[in-house]
Design an enzyme around this catalytic site. Structure first.
Site, short mmCIF file in Angstrom:
data_model
loop_
_atom_site.label_atom_id
_atom_site.label_comp_id
_atom_site.label_asym_id
_atom_site.label_seq_id
_atom_site.Cartn_x
_atom_site.Cartn_y
_atom_site.Cartn_z
CG HIS A 153 12.88 -11.41 -0.60
ND1 HIS A 153 12.29 -10.60 -1.55
CD2 HIS A 153 14.12 -10.93 -0.40
CE1 HIS A 153 13.16 -9.68 -1.94
NE2 HIS A 153 14.27 -9.85 -1.25
CG ASP A 158 13.78 -14.55 -2.44
OD1 ASP A 158 12.62 -14.59 -2.90
OD2 ASP A 158 14.20 -15.38 -1.60
CG HIS A 305 -10.76 3.31 14.35
ND1 HIS A 305 -10.33 2.54 15.40
CD2 HIS A 305 -10.77 4.59 14.80
CE1 HIS A 305 -10.09 3.31 16.45
NE2 HIS A 305 -10.34 4.56 16.11
CE1 TYR A 361 0.86 -1.01 -8.08
CE2 TYR A 361 0.79 -3.31 -7.42
CZ TYR A 361 1.37 -2.06 -7.34
OH TYR A 361 2.47 -1.87 -6.56
CD GLU A 437 17.29 -22.55 -2.61
OE1 GLU A 437 17.52 -21.46 -2.05
OE2 GLU A 437 18.00 -23.57 -2.43
#
Length: 462
Positions: A153, A158, A305, A361, A437
């Site tokens: 993550h 998470d 490439h 997106y 956190e």
């Protein structure tokens, strides 16, 4: 189109939210963030949110660590979705699983009539090998486009999942006092699918969620989402009105020449030289061909490439890259200019250029009216000196597909330890990306207060 080298199979990850922001020095007086901290319209509900969020902060962190230790790639979030669904059912909600593959949607009906507010979190991780020294570090493996990879993550999903699980518990505990309905959306594959390569035909993530009716039954009136970022101190909130994150498209250009001996290049057509001219030509599009005063744009060739020996001019070269824009009209115009630039340069050398563009997106755009309406809520949650303007980001987010259907606001939550230089913090998508956190509770408070305040303002307007 010719078969493309496997070198390009990781290219869709270029669209993921590798958050590129200025730090907290961003002006607080800018549109969308201006104003001072004001008291809550309903102090009792705001206080209750704070109390409930604080009471489950340990659970919030435990959920985040559990999910972090067991990351899953896009469209493979089976363990995570079960954890989420079990939690929501335990809260007494009506829960639907298997949405867009592994998505989870739950509905919480408040005790009073009112609008429907949706809250969204993404659940997927990245094919990254973790280098953060924590007891719950990921050692997981996964399959990405048929290959075994390490999984981490590394973008903080998470944290997003745990924050929304906590917000669900906070709001469920206030169910009888809510003047409206809350829809909790836990989405797979924001980073791109891990089981197929985007081709412009298959859909995934938010777009698939929308197609499967996640914004209907009941119909959503507004949606809110957040993203953690290393660019801000823990607990800091940042947002902006209008275009906030760029649209992301992927392009492929296959240049066909004529193979010959490297000592006699005039006997063939050198696709390597042609490709180098095309790459330089593409850079004149944002710098010379479009009005960059309207909106900025980026065109990057990320992989190329061609050839396999020093003295052989090859037959062909393949390249792929990304386009980042904020304006839909400009985006379409750039697509045409890429095709024309590549084709005309190739023709000038007698070569051929085949161009393909896949729209991935769209731009993430916060409606100015909604940003103005909800700005006081975010300022209050963050507290004086703990919020600011989010500069435009060239990263992309599929939250944009929700915003195309209903008013939606996306904002950022800082997770870098306070006192740390955010410019030196490992960025999102880094194997060293670290979440402080202590800031997560502000994410819970923000989503919960946005929900309650939006409901209250809608009720007042009626």
């Amino acid at each position: 189109m010719p078969q493309r080298n496997s070198l390009f199979r990781l290219a869709p990850l270029a669209l993921a939210a590798h958050l590129i922001f200025s730090g907290p020095a961003a002006a607080q007086g800018a549109p969308g963030t201006q104003g001072t901290v004001q008291p809550a319209a309903n102090p009792a509900l705001a206080a209750q949110i704070d109390e409930r969020a604080k009471a489950i902060e340990d659970k919030l962190i435990a959920w985040r660590r559990d999910i972090h230790q067991h990351p899953e790639l896009g469209n493979q979030e089976h363990r995570t979705s079960k954890l989420v669904a079990d939690h929501l059912r335990a809260l007494g909600m009506d829960v639907k699983t298997g949405v867009a593959g592994t998505g989870v949607v739950a509905v919480l009906k408040g005790g009073k009539p009112g609008p429907v507010v949706a809250l969204r979190a993404d659940m997927d991780a990245l094919p990254v090998k973790e280098q953060v020294d924590v007891p719950f570090a990921s050692k997981a493996k996964g399959t990405y486009l048929g290959k075994e990879v390490d999984v981490m993550h590394a973008c903080g999903h998470d944290a997003h999942t745990a924050i929304l699980m906590a917000a669900a518990e906070v709001l469920a505990g206030m169910k009888d006092e809510l003047p409206g309905t809350v829809k909790f959306i836990f989405q797979p594959a924001e980073e791109s699918p891990s089981d197929f390569e985007p081709d412009g035909k298959k859909v995934w993530g938010a777009k698939m969620m929308v197609q499967e009716g996640v914004l209907d039954n009941p119909k959503v009136d507004a949606i809110f989402g957040l993203h953690v970022s290393s660019a801000y101190p823990a607990g800091w909130l940042a947002w902006r009105a209008g275009p906030a994150m760029a649209a992301a498209d992927q392009f492929w250009i296959d240049v066909t020449g004529k193979q010959t001996h490297g000592a006699r290049p005039w006997s063939g057509i050198d696709p390597i030289v042609v490709s180098s001219q095309i790459i330089l030509g593409l850079q004149t599009i944002p710098s010379r061909q479009i009005n960059s005063m309207l909106e900025p744009a980026v065109i990057t060739v990320g992989a190329i490439h061609g050839g396999n020996r020093m003295n052989i001019v090859p037959d062909s070269v393949a390249m792929t890259g990304t386009i980042r824009t904020y304006d839909e009209g400009m985006k379409k115009d750039i697509h045409q200019r890429i095709a024309r630039t590549a084709d005309m340069i190739a023709q000038s050398a007698g070569a051929k250029a085949d161009v393909r563009v896949v729209e991935l997106y769209n731009a993430t755009v916060n409606p100015p009216a909604l940003a103005e309406q909800m700005g006081p809520t975010l300022r209050r949650v963050a507290g004086e000196g703990n919020y600011g303007l989010q500069p435009k980001s060239t990263a992309s987010e599929d939250f944009s597909f929700y915003q195309e259907k209903v008013p939606g606001m996306f904002f950022y939550l800082g997770v870098t330890p306070k006192g740390t230089d955010v410019d030196k913090a490992a960025p999102n998508h880094s194997p060293r990306f670290h979440v402080d956190e202590s800031g997560l509770i502000n994410g819970v408070r923000a989503l919960s207060n946005l929900t309650v305040d939006y409901m209250a303002s809608a009720h007042k307007g009626s």
